[in-house]
Design a protein around this motif. Structure first.
Motif, PDB file in Angstrom:
ATOM      1  N   LEU A 238      55.538  24.680  25.193  1.00 36.40           N
ATOM      2  CA  LEU A 238      55.485  24.791  23.741  1.00 36.40           C
ATOM      3  C   LEU A 238      54.061  24.704  23.194  1.00 36.40           C
ATOM      4  CD1 LEU A 238      58.684  22.785  22.719  1.00 36.40           C
ATOM      5  CD2 LEU A 238      58.407  25.247  23.026  1.00 36.40           C
ATOM      6  N   PRO A 239      53.255  23.702  23.560  1.00 38.57           N
ATOM      7  CA  PRO A 239      51.865  23.707  23.091  1.00 38.57           C
ATOM      8  C   PRO A 239      51.067  24.885  23.636  1.00 38.57           C
ATOM      9  CG  PRO A 239      52.496  21.527  23.886  1.00 38.57           C
ATOM     10  CD  PRO A 239      53.560  22.471  24.319  1.00 38.57           C
ATOM     11  N   THR A 240      51.391  25.318  24.858  1.00 37.28           N
ATOM     12  CA  THR A 240      50.676  26.449  25.456  1.00 37.28           C
ATOM     13  C   THR A 240      50.928  27.728  24.675  1.00 37.28           C
ATOM     14  OG1 THR A 240      50.901  25.409  27.630  1.00 37.28           O
ATOM     15  CG2 THR A 240      50.316  27.742  27.590  1.00 37.28           C
ATOM     16  N   ILE A 241      52.147  27.895  24.151  1.00 39.93           N
ATOM     17  CA  ILE A 241      52.457  29.084  23.352  1.00 39.93           C
ATOM     18  C   ILE A 241      51.573  29.138  22.120  1.00 39.93           C
ATOM     19  CG2 ILE A 241      54.236  30.141  21.913  1.00 39.93           C
ATOM     20  CD1 ILE A 241      56.289  29.189  23.943  1.00 39.93           C
ATOM     21  N   THR A 242      51.358  27.992  21.488  1.00 36.82           N
ATOM     22  CA  THR A 242      50.484  27.956  20.320  1.00 36.82           C
ATOM     23  C   THR A 242      49.070  28.386  20.689  1.00 36.82           C
ATOM     24  OG1 THR A 242      51.785  26.155  19.362  1.00 36.82           O
ATOM     25  CG2 THR A 242      49.578  26.487  18.491  1.00 36.82           C
ATOM     26  N   VAL A 243      48.584  27.890  21.812  1.00 39.42           N
ATOM     27  CA  VAL A 243      47.242  28.252  22.266  1.00 39.42           C
ATOM     28  C   VAL A 243      47.162  29.747  22.557  1.00 39.42           C
ATOM     29  CG1 VAL A 243      45.545  27.924  24.107  1.00 39.42           C
ATOM     30  CG2 VAL A 243      46.759  25.952  23.162  1.00 39.42           C
ATOM     31  N   LEU A 244      48.192  30.292  23.199  1.00 43.61           N
ATOM     32  CA  LEU A 244      48.193  31.716  23.510  1.00 43.61           C
ATOM     33  C   LEU A 244      48.246  32.563  22.245  1.00 43.61           C
ATOM     34  CD1 LEU A 244      50.614  31.800  26.592  1.00 43.61           C
ATOM     35  CD2 LEU A 244      48.160  32.271  26.601  1.00 43.61           C
ATOM     36  N   ALA A 245      48.978  32.106  21.227  1.00 47.69           N
ATOM     37  CA  ALA A 245      49.020  32.837  19.962  1.00 47.69           C
ATOM     38  C   ALA A 245      47.649  32.861  19.305  1.00 47.69           C
ATOM     39  CB  ALA A 245      50.045  32.213  19.027  1.00 47.69           C
ATOM     40  N   ILE A 246      46.971  31.720  19.326  1.00 51.07           N
ATOM     41  CA  ILE A 246      45.609  31.669  18.774  1.00 51.07           C
ATOM     42  C   ILE A 246      44.682  32.563  19.584  1.00 51.07           C
ATOM     43  CG2 ILE A 246      43.636  30.154  18.366  1.00 51.07           C
ATOM     44  CD1 ILE A 246      45.637  27.898  17.840  1.00 51.07           C
ATOM     45  N   ASP A 247      44.837  32.510  20.907  1.00 49.19           N
ATOM     46  CA  ASP A 247      43.995  33.339  21.772  1.00 49.19           C
ATOM     47  C   ASP A 247      44.230  34.818  21.527  1.00 49.19           C
ATOM     48  OD1 ASP A 247      42.933  31.085  22.863  1.00 49.19           O
ATOM     49  OD2 ASP A 247      44.139  31.119  24.691  1.00 49.19           O
ATOM     50  N   MET A 248      45.466  35.193  21.204  1.00 47.59           N
ATOM     51  CA  MET A 248      45.747  36.599  20.919  1.00 47.59           C
ATOM     52  C   MET A 248      44.962  37.070  19.712  1.00 47.59           C
ATOM     53  SD  MET A 248      47.265  39.301  21.831  1.00 47.59           S
ATOM     54  CE  MET A 248      47.762  40.890  21.181  1.00 47.59           C
ATOM     55  N   GLY A 249      44.935  36.255  18.666  1.00 46.84           N
ATOM     56  CA  GLY A 249      44.127  36.609  17.508  1.00 46.84           C
ATOM     57  C   GLY A 249      42.654  36.689  17.835  1.00 46.84           C
ATOM     58  N   LEU A 250      42.187  35.757  18.660  1.00 52.50           N
ATOM     59  CA  LEU A 250      40.779  35.777  19.051  1.00 52.50           C
ATOM     60  C   LEU A 250      40.454  36.990  19.912  1.00 52.50           C
ATOM     61  CD1 LEU A 250      40.260  31.990  19.921  1.00 52.50           C
ATOM     62  CD2 LEU A 250      39.507  33.202  17.874  1.00 52.50           C
ATOM     63  N   LEU A 251      41.386  37.355  20.790  1.00 52.92           N
ATOM     64  CA  LEU A 251      41.138  38.498  21.663  1.00 52.92           C
ATOM     65  C   LEU A 251      41.057  39.801  20.884  1.00 52.92           C
ATOM     66  CD1 LEU A 251      43.447  37.592  24.683  1.00 52.92           C
ATOM     67  CD2 LEU A 251      40.973  37.814  24.745  1.00 52.92           C
ATOM     68  N   ILE A 252      41.882  39.940  19.839  1.00 48.52           N
ATOM     69  CA  ILE A 252      41.861  41.166  19.055  1.00 48.52           C
ATOM     70  C   ILE A 252      40.650  41.215  18.137  1.00 48.52           C
ATOM     71  CG2 ILE A 252      43.026  42.410  17.192  1.00 48.52           C
ATOM     72  CD1 ILE A 252      44.276  42.974  19.821  1.00 48.52           C
ATOM     73  N   GLY A 253      40.424  40.131  17.417  1.00 48.83           N
ATOM     74  CA  GLY A 253      39.367  40.156  16.417  1.00 48.83           C
ATOM     75  C   GLY A 253      38.094  39.466  16.805  1.00 48.83           C
ATOM     76  N   GLY A 254      38.121  38.664  17.859  1.00 47.09           N
ATOM     77  CA  GLY A 254      36.951  37.880  18.217  1.00 47.09           C
ATOM     78  C   GLY A 254      36.253  38.325  19.480  1.00 47.09           C
ATOM     79  N   ILE A 255      36.427  39.579  19.877  1.00 47.86           N
ATOM     80  CA  ILE A 255      35.766  40.052  21.091  1.00 47.86           C
ATOM     81  C   ILE A 255      34.538  40.891  20.739  1.00 47.86           C
ATOM     82  CG2 ILE A 255      37.819  39.986  22.522  1.00 47.86           C
ATOM     83  CD1 ILE A 255      38.336  42.854  21.954  1.00 47.86           C
ATOM     84  N   VAL A 256      33.941  40.545  19.609  1.00 53.88           N
ATOM     85  CA  VAL A 256      32.770  41.302  19.150  1.00 53.88           C
ATOM     86  C   VAL A 256      31.650  41.242  20.180  1.00 53.88           C
ATOM     87  CG1 VAL A 256      31.022  41.467  17.345  1.00 53.88           C
ATOM     88  CG2 VAL A 256      33.379  40.912  16.745  1.00 53.88           C
ATOM     89  N   VAL A 257      31.387  40.064  20.710  1.00 52.32           N
ATOM     90  CA  VAL A 257      30.290  39.899  21.666  1.00 52.32           C
ATOM     91  C   VAL A 257      30.540  40.725  22.915  1.00 52.32           C
ATOM     92  CG1 VAL A 257      29.101  38.247  23.159  1.00 52.32           C
ATOM     93  CG2 VAL A 257      29.670  37.618  20.810  1.00 52.32           C
ATOM     94  N   VAL A 258      31.763  40.618  23.459  1.00 48.02           N
ATOM     95  CA  VAL A 258      32.076  41.317  24.704  1.00 48.02           C
ATOM     96  C   VAL A 258      31.999  42.830  24.512  1.00 48.02           C
ATOM     97  CG1 VAL A 258      33.893  41.764  26.400  1.00 48.02           C
ATOM     98  CG2 VAL A 258      33.466  39.433  25.608  1.00 48.02           C
ATOM     99  N   GLU A 259      32.582  43.330  23.426  1.00 49.70           N
ATOM    100  CA  GLU A 259      32.568  44.776  23.192  1.00 49.70           C
ATOM    101  C   GLU A 259      31.150  45.278  22.911  1.00 49.70           C
ATOM    102  OE1 GLU A 259      37.102  45.475  21.512  1.00 49.70           O
ATOM    103  OE2 GLU A 259      35.393  45.714  20.168  1.00 49.70           O
ATOM    104  N   THR A 260      30.341  44.465  22.263  1.00 52.74           N
ATOM    105  CA  THR A 260      28.964  44.872  21.985  1.00 52.74           C
ATOM    106  C   THR A 260      28.136  44.914  23.260  1.00 52.74           C
ATOM    107  OG1 THR A 260      29.095  43.932  19.758  1.00 52.74           O
ATOM    108  CG2 THR A 260      26.902  44.351  20.646  1.00 52.74           C
TER     109      THR A 260
END
Length: 319
Positions: A238-260
């Motif tokens: 259950l706590p891991t699901i919350t972390v994965l949901a947050i990570d999903m948002g970060l992966l979509i919108g927060g991969i600026v550094v990696v893509e750059t």
């Protein structure tokens, strides 16, 4: 459960709408006109007036907002000022490429992170548990841009196994050529997140293994594997699901550094391009897309809570 899902969907809609108000307000209420921001400080008065007329910037702000928001409801994000074509298809293409990175990364993070966390919890205090704990702290604390440099130096520059930058569509390069451009960005994205998820899973799993219902299951003589994966793991996730949901948002919108760094033409790199070139329709649309993905990822996490743990009664009386 149904009432809860309806309320959560309404809250997602509310969050996205509030984000449209904030994005529009920030862009239009900053000092200086939007046309001046786009054309630069050396723009002539005639060119600024022409652009204001073209974009409808002389209209009242409520009218401008409604024109932009109603366009969003129809799937019209406006026209890119630099590319001179609709911003919607550009965002969809960039989001699709970022979704490939995010999807592969999230699957690897979930599988490897949960497996390592369960292993550490089951073998607590062992040498492998201590080694994994040390590695988790290291990978969590070191930022992504450092791993970008490391993997490029090792696998692209020194060994020459993989391309350092770029992206080739699947239809043009085939599966192997397409996958070779994804390996380094995916590795960079997953290192820190695997450590994060495995650490959270270990902590939750240890708490579950010490709980009364696990002790009762063991007292009944159930097989240890059945106790782990039927009783302990669903509650520990259950706590891991919350972390994965947050990570999903970060992966979509927060991969600026990696893509750059890897010159990957995804949503993060497109947002950097829009900001650098003052392409406001592209920038504003990208922010709304990121917000929507993040909100939907959290909605999916809440629904999974109820799926994995039937004792949770959303929107109803406690059992």
């Amino acid at each position: 459960m149904t009432r809860y899902i309806i309320r959560r969907i309404a809250s997602v809609i509310g969050v996205v709408w509030l984000m449209t108000v904030m994005v529009f307000g920030i862009v239009h209420l900053l000092p200086g006109s939007v046309a001046h921001m786009i054309l630069g400080e050396f723009a002539t008065a005639d060119s600024i007036a022409l652009l204001e007329q073209r974009l409808g910037l002389n209209d009242p702000l409520p009218m401008q907002y409604w024109r932009w928001f109603s366009g969003l409801l129809r799937g019209d994000f406006g026209n890119s000022l630099t590319m001179e074509r609709p911003a919607g298809p550009i965002l969809i293409e960039a989001l699709g490429r970022s979704a490939i990175l995010a999807g592969i990364s999230l699957v690897l993070v979930a599988i490897i992170g949960i497996a390592l966390g369960v292993h550490s919890a089951v073998n607590r205090g062992s040498s492998s548990d201590r080694a994994l704990t040390l590695a988790q702290y290291a990978f969590i604390s070191i930022p992504e841009f450092f791993w970008c440099i490391v993997v490029i130096l090792v696998f692209a520059a020194w060994l020459g196994w993989l391309p350092a930058t770029g992206y080739t569509p699947l239809a043009e390069a085939g599966v192997l050529g397409w996958a070779r451009h994804l390996v380094l960005p995916v590795v960079t994205l997953t290192l820190g997140l695997i450590a994060h998820v495995s650490r959270m899973t270990r902590s939750s799993m240890l708490e579950a293994l010490d709980s009364q219902y696990v002790l009762a299951a063991r007292a009944k003589g159930l097989a240890e594997r059945f106790v782990l994966y039927r009783h302990a793991l669903p509650n520990a996730l259950l706590p891991t699901i919350t972390v994965l949901a947050i990570d999903m948002g970060l992966l979509i919108g927060g991969i600026v550094v990696v893509e750059t760094v890897f010159a990957f033409p995804g949503l993060g790199r497109m947002l950097i391009y829009a900001i650098d070139n003052q392409d406001l329709p592209l920038m504003m649309g990208g922010m709304i897309v990121v917000t929507s993905v993040y909100a939907l990822a959290n909605l999916a996490a809440d629904i999974l809570y109820a799926t994995l743990n039937p004792r949770i009664r959303y929107g109803g009386s406690a059992a």
